[in-house]
Design a protein around this motif. Structure first.
Motif, PDB file in Angstrom:
ATOM      1  N   ASN A 140       0.836  -1.168   0.051  1.00  0.00           N
ATOM      2  CA  ASN A 140      -0.287  -0.063   0.068  1.00  0.00           C
ATOM      3  C   ASN A 140       0.781   1.346   0.055  1.00  0.00           C
ATOM      4  OD1 ASN A 140      -1.456   2.223   0.664  1.00  0.00           O
ATOM      5  ND2 ASN A 140      -2.799   0.881   2.129  1.00  0.00           N
ATOM      6  N   THR A 142       0.491   4.338   0.028  1.00  0.00           N
ATOM      7  CA  THR A 142       0.094   5.384   0.879  1.00  0.00           C
ATOM      8  C   THR A 142       1.384   5.396   2.132  1.00  0.00           C
ATOM      9  OG1 THR A 142      -1.865   5.189   0.288  1.00  0.00           O
ATOM     10  CG2 THR A 142      -1.623   6.522   2.260  1.00  0.00           C
ATOM     11  N   HIS A 143       1.842   4.123   2.202  1.00  0.00           N
ATOM     12  CA  HIS A 143       2.672   4.038   3.404  1.00  0.00           C
ATOM     13  C   HIS A 143       4.250   4.282   2.998  1.00  0.00           C
ATOM     14  CE1 HIS A 143       0.295   2.570   6.925  1.00  0.00           C
ATOM     15  NE2 HIS A 143      -0.594   2.456   5.587  1.00  0.00           N
ATOM     16  N   THR A 250       1.363   6.010   8.932  1.00  0.00           N
ATOM     17  CA  THR A 250       0.947   7.141   8.383  1.00  0.00           C
ATOM     18  C   THR A 250       0.651   8.106   9.453  1.00  0.00           C
ATOM     19  OG1 THR A 250      -1.117   6.397   8.096  1.00  0.00           O
ATOM     20  CG2 THR A 250       0.257   6.183   6.129  1.00  0.00           C
ATOM     21  N   PHE A 264      -0.704   5.585  12.450  1.00  0.00           N
ATOM     22  CA  PHE A 264      -1.345   4.865  11.805  1.00  0.00           C
ATOM     23  C   PHE A 264      -1.162   3.445  11.202  1.00  0.00           C
ATOM     24  CE2 PHE A 264      -4.769   3.741   8.744  1.00  0.00           C
ATOM     25  CZ  PHE A 264      -5.782   3.294   9.766  1.00  0.00           C
ATOM     26  N   GLU A 266      -3.253   0.224   9.194  1.00  0.00           N
ATOM     27  CA  GLU A 266      -4.717  -0.415   9.145  1.00  0.00           C
ATOM     28  C   GLU A 266      -4.603  -1.992   9.565  1.00  0.00           C
ATOM     29  OE1 GLU A 266      -5.585  -0.866   4.909  1.00  0.00           O
ATOM     30  OE2 GLU A 266      -3.472  -0.684   4.535  1.00  0.00           O
TER      31      GLU A 266
HETATM   32  C1  LIG Z   1      -3.647   2.252   2.467  1.00  0.00           C
HETATM   33  O1  LIG Z   1      -3.465   2.657   3.640  1.00  0.00           O
HETATM   34  C2  LIG Z   1      -4.172   3.664   4.392  1.00  0.00           C
HETATM   35  C3  LIG Z   1      -3.611   4.173   5.395  1.00  0.00           C
HETATM   36  O2  LIG Z   1      -3.155   3.086   6.403  1.00  0.00           O
HETATM   37  C4  LIG Z   1      -5.662   3.186   4.397  1.00  0.00           C
HETATM   38  O3  LIG Z   1      -6.303   4.268   4.905  1.00  0.00           O
HETATM   39  C5  LIG Z   1      -6.014   2.753   2.960  1.00  0.00           C
HETATM   40  O4  LIG Z   1      -7.424   2.039   3.184  1.00  0.00           O
HETATM   41  C6  LIG Z   1      -5.243   1.615   2.555  1.00  0.00           C
HETATM   42  N1  LIG Z   1      -5.618   1.262   1.034  1.00  0.00           N
HETATM   43  C7  LIG Z   1      -5.725   0.085   0.897  1.00  0.00           C
HETATM   44  C8  LIG Z   1      -6.274  -0.175  -0.728  1.00  0.00           C
HETATM   45  O5  LIG Z   1      -5.565  -0.987   1.336  1.00  0.00           O
END
Ligand SMILES: *[C@@H]1O[C@H](CO)[C@@H](O)[C@H](O)[C@H]1NC(C)=O
Length: 290
Positions: A140, A142-143, A250, A264, A266
């Motif tokens: 992911n 985003t990290h 994050t 954070f 998930e």
């Molecule tokens: C990716 O990580 C962000 C932050 O932890 C989270 O909000 C998001 O749901 C994640 N996306 C997926 C596709 O798992």
């Protein structure tokens, strides 16, 4: 004739030029290529077939046999007689109670904090990485991930880091979709787009005598090319090589003392990276297996 040619120009030979089975040209000082006979349970105990430390660096709630898989992908070009391995993480992958991080890292050393033989002379750290099949366990981005690194024995910095994802300390103008090799001063020395099709082959040379680094890269079955020539790097402090997944949180400061324990992450996820051709070779005399 052949022995003469080999003797004169060993550093010019690529492994494609050699007959199978592939024999590294330079002396391998630590060999993390996975024996064909290995099973997930191989990694739970000390044995000649297990190159890695069975207890480190992973959550005590997950054994290596639960973390590792053997994917059915074509091996990396650096694995003629060895096989790829898939490292997974999930929300239980908490090492040493560091709640900010999700981590599973293959390391050679005992818990002394050093791979002594890789900390002197000139050594090249090799690994190939491949993404899991589309739809299955992707990172992911985003990290920020720091999936391969050589960390100092005192844990105060890294001789190099191999990262991907949204950088917590954004010194790299390139987007989060790039693998980055970061130097000791946390500057980006090299970056390249993550591939979802091919193996990506990396090698980093650390010269401990002269405090410089070099970087090599290729994709698929291509031979390694020098992509970053010699550049200054403070290689002092000894330390150890790790290959796996290290997922940062994050919503937190990039200060390591903060992010290790807060931020954070998930719940309910599974991610993986496939690795091959993990080994460290002696690059004295500029020897490097390409
Ligand atoms: C990716 O990580 C962000 C932050 O932890 C989270 O909000 C998001 O749901 C994640 N996306 C997926 C596709 O798992």
């Amino acid at each position: 004739m052949l022995p003469l040619i080999f003797g004169i120009v060993p550093f010019l030979l690529s492994h494609q030029a050699l007959a199978q089975p592939y024999t590294p040209i330079c002396k391998v000082v630590l060999d993390g290529r996975i024996p064909l006979s290995a099973t997930p349970a191989t990694f739970d105990a000390v044995s000649p077939a297990n190159p890695f430390n069975p207890t480190y660096a992973r959550s005590t709630n997950l054994k290596w046999s639960q973390i590792l898989r053997f994917p059915t992908v074509t091996p990396s070009v650096f694995d003629w007689q060895s096989k790829p391995i898939e490292v997974t993480i999930n929300d239980k992958s908490i090492y040493n109670n560091q709640k900010g991080i999700r981590r599973a890292g293959l390391v050679f050393s005992a818990n002394s904090g050093t791979d002594d033989i890789t900390n002197a002379g000139v050594k090249t750290f090799h690994w190939s990485v491949k993404q899991p099949p589309v739809g299955a366990r992707p990172l992911n981005l985003t990290h920020e991930y720091m999936n391969v690194f050589h960390v100092r024995q005192d844990d105060k910095g890294f001789q190099f880091q191999f990262t991907v994802g949204d950088a917590m300390k954004p010194k790299d103008p390139r987007p989060f979709t790039h693998f980055r090799i970061i130097d000791k001063n946390e500057n980006v020395a090299f970056s390249t787009l993550i591939s979802f099709k091919e193996w990506q082959n990396f090698a980093v040379t650390l010269d401990y005598n002269r405090n410089v680094m070099r970087i090599y890269y290729s994709t698929g079955n291509d031979e390694l090319k020098e992509v970053v020539g010699e550049r200054p790097n403070d290689n002092s402090g000894k330390g150890r090589f790790q290959v796996g997944i290290f997922k940062k949180p994050t919503d937190v400061s990039p200060d390591v003392n903060t992010y290790l324990n807060t931020g954070f992450q998930e719940a309910d996820f599974e991610e993986s990276q496939i690795y091959g051709g993990i080994y460290v070779e002696d690059s004295a005399g500029n020897c490097i297996t390409k």
